[in-house]
Enzyme design. Structure first.
Site, PDB file in Angstrom:
ATOM      1  CB  SER A 311      -1.666  -1.217   1.545  1.00 47.92           C
ATOM      2  OG  SER A 311      -1.994  -2.531   1.918  1.00 47.92           O
ATOM      3  CG  HIS A 352       4.822 -10.753  -2.160  1.00 50.32           C
ATOM      4  ND1 HIS A 352       3.886 -10.641  -1.154  1.00 50.32           N
ATOM      5  CD2 HIS A 352       4.321 -10.041  -3.207  1.00 50.32           C
ATOM      6  CE1 HIS A 352       2.880  -9.890  -1.551  1.00 50.32           C
ATOM      7  NE2 HIS A 352       3.111  -9.512  -2.818  1.00 50.32           N
ATOM      8  CB  CYS A 365       5.163  -7.702   0.471  1.00 48.78           C
ATOM      9  SG  CYS A 365       5.502  -9.151   1.495  1.00 48.78           S
TER      10      CYS A 365
END
Lengths: 591, 375
Positions: A311, A352, A365
């Site tokens: 990420s 989410h 996300c």
């Protein structure tokens, strides 16, 4: 005139000249061919010899002027070659070496009058004393001194500082061009190698006249050695020490940069090694232990290991998406925890709900960034990644030319490498820093620094006092893009629901991004996994958020989630930096 | 227009062989000077002798071509005037020349200094040639004694006073060679040899007294090198060691040790051949000898073909003189002759001698080039 008479004299003279040439040639034949070998012996034993005078090596200092290395003497027993035979039996006993090998070495090298014959190296002080005491029994025997290193901080910063060693065969050939004796220690790794020519200095030489036994009669010419230049690194040894300690027994790497200049403040690669082991010629046991070690302690992971960034890559995706206009900060994406594309399904670590940019990055996300990736396409991702220094070498060559480039895929790359078209599914995987995408910790630090400095392309370097790059080189990226991304990176650490909460500090505002790079496909609870199958934990950060002075990236191999494994280490380093004299307290942050 | 055509016709007659030989020796010279003056440590700077020599060679070739432009007969026409100026310069050097290495050979012209004795070599041969081509053969007593005094004895004394024994001997011998080429009356020749047999041993003593110490040393050392191992005998011995250590094929270019290690004195001037022989060995040295031999034979061939008597004496006299230099120099490096300090033509380092040698070759080529001109 009497023409015939003149012609007679001229022809006669030519015959005389030819005869003279014949006589001179005979004389030459006698000297060069009949007596040639005697004259060659005489030439080789002419009474001048050269003894090398080693130069003192330049010192490597850290940022605050703390010496990281000390010079120490290294002794050789050498023989000035003479014409008379040497008592090899007695000599071998004195310096404790094999007599036949000694005799062979002397025989082989005695005709090279340009240098002494090195009989034994690495003498102890006791051995030096013994030789000095009995020197008069062995004419021509001398103790020569060379310079080697003592690495004051042992394992700390060893990958950066590097070590000295004896030159190998290829290096000896190169060194001879620079007139460096093969006995000289040269930098074999790290800064010692990169700046070897500066640090090395220039050896001097003493031309002496010797008697037939090789004893010095007088000095004919002394060329003084020139001490090598000192180098002050940008590295802060204190910061380096804290960084290495923070890893405890974990494997991984950390790079800390000054985001304005690209100066490296700390560069850790764990586990580490002790360069002092290499200096006196490493013993084979230690060498094979270092090489067999599954953790590869000799590897500088900061530059020589690349990992999927996970990420952490979303920071790059954010800059690319916002700048390109593929998304705006208000573009909504629905996250149900799963996304279907064809017959495949792509997951998110959590459902989410409806997500816009800020929460998408703060809460990392995946579904949101799949969408960013789909809108951009892989080639635009590639373009932006290259702008931020990913997928290419940083050029900080302290790893002997063995830096990893990492990998940022593109359609062209895949076509060339695999002869296959690019699939959209691969874009999704790349968008969250998985699949083909690979970066080194040094590149991650560069990404963090270039977000912190808002697009000023810096180059990693290790010399204190490097100037920032020219403002004209700044990337053409809309300024509000950085405002939005930086605000979200601040949120990652400081907002509820942010993934980097464990790096929150009371001393300074930190902004950052976590990353968890999958080692095996599919999401499995990390705690239950075997060590080598657990994910790599990433964290990139900069601080203070309002006016960044340090940018850091850390990866913990198989450390699990980046927020829990890497973020505390980064926090330790940033807090140590805040306590250092280099930190300038920013004006109070308005919240 | 016509002069232009004549010039082009002459241009075809330029002696390419001699130019090639000259170029070959020049290249060898620069390479050898580079080799012999290189420092022991490669990190030290290479002295620029080889560069200077390259520049001198370049200038030499330019001067040589300038010499070719005008028919050499002007030298005959102006022969006596030039000779007068030459003698004047020699006297001037004795009066106010500056001293270099215990000898007074240099004339300081502010911009550069030069050795008049170098250019005088050409002047002498021109003067003798003019005289000999203007009297009848064989030489009678009057004209022989007159020329012996003016072209033999006077310059000999002026030059050995400088002192420059080597050049003095070379020039005197060259004069004798030319006089013999002209033919001397038989009766006169016999008397001459008789006088020489009596005078040389007696006069030798007087000459010996007047020799400088270093000249005496050279001769003593030649006779018995053991006398002064660090002096002249040392030079001869080191030269022989240097040459001998080259053996059959040499140590290889830039592999010789004796030059850079400074065993050999004057290694880039008088002893440059020794260093060449160490690098290239017997094979290389014989090749070099061959180049010089062809060069000298070509010079005499030019003399035979010259269009006039003056040209014949010039070409043979100048060639003979260059040969004497070669002989004395090589004889010295091989330990066959005393050290008299003469350079080897075209190979030793040094500007004045190189340029004047190029002028000399220019004259020889000029003579060959115009051999077909009707007188």
């Amino acid at each position: 005139m009497n023409k015939e008479y003149f012609e007679g004299v001229a022809s006669f003279t030519v015959y005389i000249i030819i005869t003279v040439f014949f006589i001179l040639s005979v004389r030459l034949y006698v000297i060069q061919i009949l007596n040639g070998s005697d004259y060659r012996d005489a030439a080789d034993s002419n009474r001048v010899r050269a003894v090398s005078l080693p130069a003192s090596r330049g010192i490597i200092y850290d940022r605050s002027g703390i010496p990281l290395v000390k010079n120490k003497p290294y002794f050789y027993a050498s023989l000035i070659p003479g014409r008379s035979p040497v008592d090899t039996h007695g000599l071998a006993a004195l310096i404790k070496t094999d007599e036949s090998k000694l005799a062979a070495k002397i025989k082989k090298e005695k005709n090279n009058i340009f240098k002494t014959i090195v009989l034994k190296e690495g003498l102890s002080f006791k051995e030096v004393a013994e030789i000095e005491a009995r020197k008069s029994d062995f004419p021509g025997l001398i103790v020569e001194t060379s310079v080697t290193r003592n690495y004051v901080y042992n394992t700390v910063g060893s990958h950066v500082i590097g070590y000295l060693g004896k030159p190998n065969k290829q290096q000896i050939e190169k060194l001879q061009l620079d007139d460096v004796s093969p006995e000289t220690f040269i930098g074999q790794w790290g800064v010692e190698q990169l700046y070897d020519t500066t640090l090395r200095g220039t050896a001097g030489r003493k031309i002496i006249e010797v008697d037939a036994l090789g004893r010095q009669l007088k000095e004919l010419e002394v060329i003084k050695p020139i001490t090598g230049g000192d180098i002050t690194l940008s590295l802060d040894i204190n910061l380096q020490q804290i960084a290495e300690q923070s890893f405890k027994d974990k494997t991984g790497s950390l790079v800390a940069l000054d985001p304005k200049t690209g100066e490296v403040l700390a560069m850790a690669s764990m586990p580490s090694f002790d360069p002092n082991d290499f200096v006196m010629g490493i013993d084979s046991e230690k060498w094979s232990a270092l090489h067999k070690d599954k953790q590869y302690p000799l590897l500088n992971r900061a530059l020589q290991s690349s990992y999927p960034p996970g990420s952490v890559f979303k920071v790059l995706m954010s800059v690319a998406g916002l700048d390109d206009g593929a998304i705006t900060t208000t573009t909504p994406v629905g996250c149900s925890g799963e996304m279907h594309y064809g017959k495949w399904s792509f997951g998110c670590w959590k459902a989410h709900g409806t997500v816009t940019f800020h929460r998408g990055l703060v809460q990392s996300c995946d579904i949101y960034f799949y969408d960013v990736g789909r809108r951009l396409g892989i080639d635009k991702i590639y373009k932006y990644a290259r702008m931020f220094g990913l997928g290419k070498k940083t050029g900080l060559d302290i790893v002997g030319g063995e830096e990893r480039e990492g990998l940022i895929p593109s359609t062209a790359w895949k076509q060339k490498k695999m002869k296959q078209p690019w699939f959209l599914g691969e874009t999704f995987v790349a968008s969250i820093g998985q699949g083909y995408v690979n970066i080194t910790p040094a590149q991650a630090a560069l990404l963090s620094a270039m977000v912190a400095n808002e697009g000023l392309p810096i180059h990693l370097n290790l010399i204190k006092g490097t100037l920032p790059p020219d403002e004209s080189k700044r990337l053409k990226i809309k300024p509000e893009v950085f405002t939005d991304v930086k605000s979200a990176m601040y949120g990652v650490v400081n907002e509820g629901g942010g993934t980097g909460g464990s790096s929150r500090s009371t001393l300074v505002h930190i902004s950052g991004k976590t990353g968890t790079a999958q080692v095996v496909k599919g999401r499995v609870k990390t705690e239950t996994l075997k060590q080598q199958l657990r994910d790599h934990g990433w964290f990139i950060a900069y601080a203070p958020s309002e006016a960044p002075q340090i940018a850091v990236a850390a990866v913990v191999e198989h450390g699990g989630h980046g927020g829990s494994a890497a973020a505390p280490i980064v926090k330790n380093v940033i807090e140590a930096f805040v306590k250092s004299p280099y930190y300038k307290k920013p004006a109070k942050l308005e919240e | 227009m016509t002069t232009f055509q004549i010039n082009r016709k002459y241009l075809k007659q330029v002696d390419a062989l001699m130019l090639i030989l000259l170029l070959a020796i020049s290249v060898i010279s620069v390479l050898t000077i580079y080799s012999t003056t290189r420092p022991i440590m490669s990190s030290s700077l290479q002295p620029n002798y080889y560069l200077k020599q390259s520049v001198w060679v370049l200038i030499g070739f330019i001067v040589l071509f300038i010499v070719l432009i005008k028919d050499y007969v002007w030298l005959r026409d102006a022969g006596y005037i030039i000779y007068g100026i030459g003698i004047f310069l020699l006297v001037l050097v004795l009066v106010m020349g500056k001293s270099g290495l215990g000898a007074q050979r240099w004339l300081d012209l502010k911009i550069f200094s030069f050795q008049p004795s170098e250019i005088f070599r050409l002047i002498l041969v021109a003067g003798v040639s003019k005289y000999l081509s203007s009297v009848k053969s064989p030489l009678d007593r009057r004209s022989f004694l007159l020329s012996l005094l003016i072209f033999g004895i006077v310059p000999f004394i002026l030059i050995i006073k400088q002192p420059h024994l080597g050049t003095g001997i070379v020039l005197f011998t060259t004069y004798l060679f030319l006089a013999i080429s002209k033919k001397i009356e038989k009766k006169l020749l016999i008397i001459l040899i008789g006088i020489a047999l009596v005078v040389v041993p007696l006069g030798g003593k007087t000459i010996w007294k007047h020799l400088k110490d270093y000249q005496k040393n050279r001769i003593l050392a030649f006779v018995n090198p053991e006398v002064d191992p660090k002096g002249i005998g040392y030079q001869i011995e080191q030269s022989k060691i240097t040459i001998g250590s080259g053996m059959t094929f040499g140590r290889g270019y830039l592999k010789g040790t004796q030059g850079p290690l400074k065993f050999l004195p004057e290694k880039h001037t008088d002893f440059v051949f020794s260093v060449f022989a160490e690098d290239w060995g017997f094979v290389g040295s014989i090749l070099l000898f061959s180049i010089y031999l062809i060069f000298f034979i070509r010079g005499f061939d030019t003399a035979l073909k010259a269009k006039d008597e003056f040209g014949k004496y010039m070409a043979s006299g100048l060639t003979f003189m260059l040969f004497l230099y070669f002989l004395i120099n090589i004889g010295m490096t091989l330990g066959m002759m005393p050290v008299v300090g003469v350079p080897i033509p075209f190979m030793s380092y040094g500007g004045t001698s190189l340029i004047s040698n190029f002028i000399i070759v220019g004259i020889i080529i000029n003579i060959r080039m115009r051999r077909l001109v009707m007188v």
